[in-house]
Write a protein that holds these residues in place. Sequence first.
Motif, PDB file in Angstrom:
ATOM      1  N   GLU A  25       0.830  -1.207   0.000  1.00 32.04           N
ATOM      2  CA  GLU A  25       0.000   0.000   0.000  1.00 32.04           C
ATOM      3  C   GLU A  25       0.859   1.249   0.000  1.00 32.04           C
ATOM      4  OE1 GLU A  25      -2.529   0.860   3.342  1.00 32.04           O
ATOM      5  OE2 GLU A  25      -0.957   0.426   4.798  1.00 32.04           O
ATOM      6  N   ALA A  63      -8.616   0.847 -10.585  1.00 33.91           N
ATOM      7  CA  ALA A  63      -8.511   2.170  -9.964  1.00 33.91           C
ATOM      8  C   ALA A  63      -9.883   2.823  -9.878  1.00 33.91           C
ATOM      9  CB  ALA A  63      -7.551   3.048 -10.770  1.00 33.91           C
ATOM     10  N   VAL A  83     -11.189   6.088  -7.782  1.00 30.36           N
ATOM     11  CA  VAL A  83     -10.534   7.098  -8.626  1.00 30.36           C
ATOM     12  C   VAL A  83     -11.575   7.583  -9.647  1.00 30.36           C
ATOM     13  CG1 VAL A  83      -8.715   7.430 -10.368  1.00 30.36           C
ATOM     14  CG2 VAL A  83      -8.234   6.117  -8.277  1.00 30.36           C
ATOM     15  N   LYS A 121      -5.217   5.517  -5.540  1.00 28.00           N
ATOM     16  CA  LYS A 121      -6.175   4.882  -4.624  1.00 28.00           C
ATOM     17  C   LYS A 121      -6.032   5.431  -3.200  1.00 28.00           C
ATOM     18  CE  LYS A 121      -5.902   0.355  -3.522  1.00 28.00           C
ATOM     19  NZ  LYS A 121      -5.938  -1.132  -3.673  1.00 28.00           N
ATOM     20  N   SER A 122      -4.786   5.653  -2.788  1.00 26.87           N
ATOM     21  CA  SER A 122      -4.541   6.076  -1.402  1.00 26.87           C
ATOM     22  C   SER A 122      -5.032   7.486  -1.129  1.00 26.87           C
ATOM     23  CB  SER A 122      -3.046   5.987  -1.088  1.00 26.87           C
ATOM     24  OG  SER A 122      -2.359   7.128  -1.585  1.00 26.87           O
ATOM     25  N   ALA A 168     -11.836   1.480  -7.206  1.00 27.88           N
ATOM     26  CA  ALA A 168     -11.327   1.863  -5.883  1.00 27.88           C
ATOM     27  C   ALA A 168     -11.623   3.327  -5.572  1.00 27.88           C
ATOM     28  CB  ALA A 168      -9.828   1.610  -5.833  1.00 27.88           C
ATOM     29  N   TYR A 190      -1.042   3.547  -9.582  1.00 28.29           N
ATOM     30  CA  TYR A 190      -2.369   3.037  -9.222  1.00 28.29           C
ATOM     31  C   TYR A 190      -2.600   3.074  -7.703  1.00 28.29           C
ATOM     32  CZ  TYR A 190      -5.439  -0.796  -7.783  1.00 28.29           C
ATOM     33  OH  TYR A 190      -6.372  -1.560  -7.135  1.00 28.29           O
TER      34      TYR A 190
END
Lengths: 263, 263
Positions: free
Chosen positions: A126, A231, A236, A170-171, A234, A166
């Motif tokens: 991550e 992405a 994005v 996401k983070s 998630a 990616y």
Amino acid sequence: MEKLYVIKIGGNIIESENLLDLFLQDFSTLNYGKVLVHGGGKNATKFAEELDIKSMFINGRRVTDKKTLRIVDEVYSGLNKDIIIKLFYNGCKAVGYTGKEDSVISATKRGLLDGVDYGYVGDINEVNGDALYEKIQQGYVPVMSPLVYDRETGYKLNTNADTIAYFTAKSLVKYYEVHLVYCFELKGVLENIEDKNSVIPEITPSYYEQLKQKGIISQGMIPKLDNAFEAIHAGVSSVIICKADDMKSIINEGASLGTTIRK
Amino acid sequence: MEKLYVIKIGGNIIESENLLDLFLQDFSTLNYGKVLVHGGGKNATKFAEELDIKSMFINGRRVTDKKTLRIVDEVYSGLNKDIIIKLFYNGCKAVGYTGKEDSVISATKRGLLDGVDYGYVGDINEVNGDALYEKIQQGYVPVMSPLVYDRETGYKLNTNADTIAYFTAKSLVKYYEVHLVYCFELKGVLENIEDKNSVIPEITPSYYEQLKQKGIISQGMIPKLDNAFEAIHAGVSSVIICKADDMKSIINEGASLGTTIRK
């Protein structure tokens, strides 16, 4: 929510100082929050050749041994610093992430693959979005190299810049409306690989299935697009695949260029 | 005439990220025009060892072959970039000179020495003070690495940072009141090498002769001091030899530390 762009650049731009200069000038003018992820290009391979350090390949895959890792580290970190300095000259306060202990990326050394140890290669677990968010709020532009740090072994690991882009995108979705942009040599995803202008402007999940069924999308493009849809799922907001030259007009002027992937 | 400081740092500071950080913080606060010259330290040797690239020595002198040169180049340029980035973070707009074609330093590959070719080692002919002056007037702080470019062969050459500092100081005397500062491990030139506090505060040419006659000045110090007096004779206003920690108070507060060489 504020917009933020995570932009990935690869080989062709990195290997030409001139293209890199032009790209970074454009990047500096982007009116939104931004993160840059760069690949490694062929510079490390060239450097290893000049030093007569042979790359070992098993089943067509490179083995990243200790010497290769040191070379990759020196070259990628040097490239990262070049980018930081060029961004500074363009009035953009950047901060580099090159796999030092305080790296925001956590990764694990890849285990054996069909019984073969490919060396210092990492799989990303991550990206620490909170730490990145804090830096971005302080006015910094993070610039990430594909080298990461493995806390367990204390070694650096070589990874894939597309994947870092990616995970980074996401983070940050809890803080920003994130858009992920993959810059590459072509103008976008092509309907006909022979026709460099046959860009598909937009791909949704259902259209993607149609394109795959019709065999329109080439083999090489499938992992990139799978990644893009992951992405999107998630959180994005969009993934854009475009030519580096078009990146600025797409983002700053909303030009209809490249291929956009949406829900 | 405006004051300008040419400051040289060497091995001990360069090899410790922590010392380098502290030094560059101090350097950034200097109230005058400034140029930084850095040595290479042992990082290149360490890197070569990690890659199992053997250094060849003839008569105790290193032979800089092609591979060694590439390693030295990569490491010194990386260090130069580190310094530039750290200076930026301290609010100081720096520009690096690392032996690219547009280098301001002209040098010639050293010929045979007792019949031995020591490889890519250069002797400096001159530093282009006009080009440096222009950059300084634009608000840049030049940061110079000991690698230079040989226009004749197109190769980079390894040189000596002390000598670059000397030539740089000399090249700027027509524009500034130039002071040359050599930072090293000790507090200054010592009267008694066993007593780290026995710093000689000032050395004039006549006093230098006395010190040499009495054998007070150690062998290792003589080339450094000869160099310093040459700078003075070339129009440099003073040469200071001091500990890196003391540099800031000497320059900004006029503290009586280190050894000053004057006419």
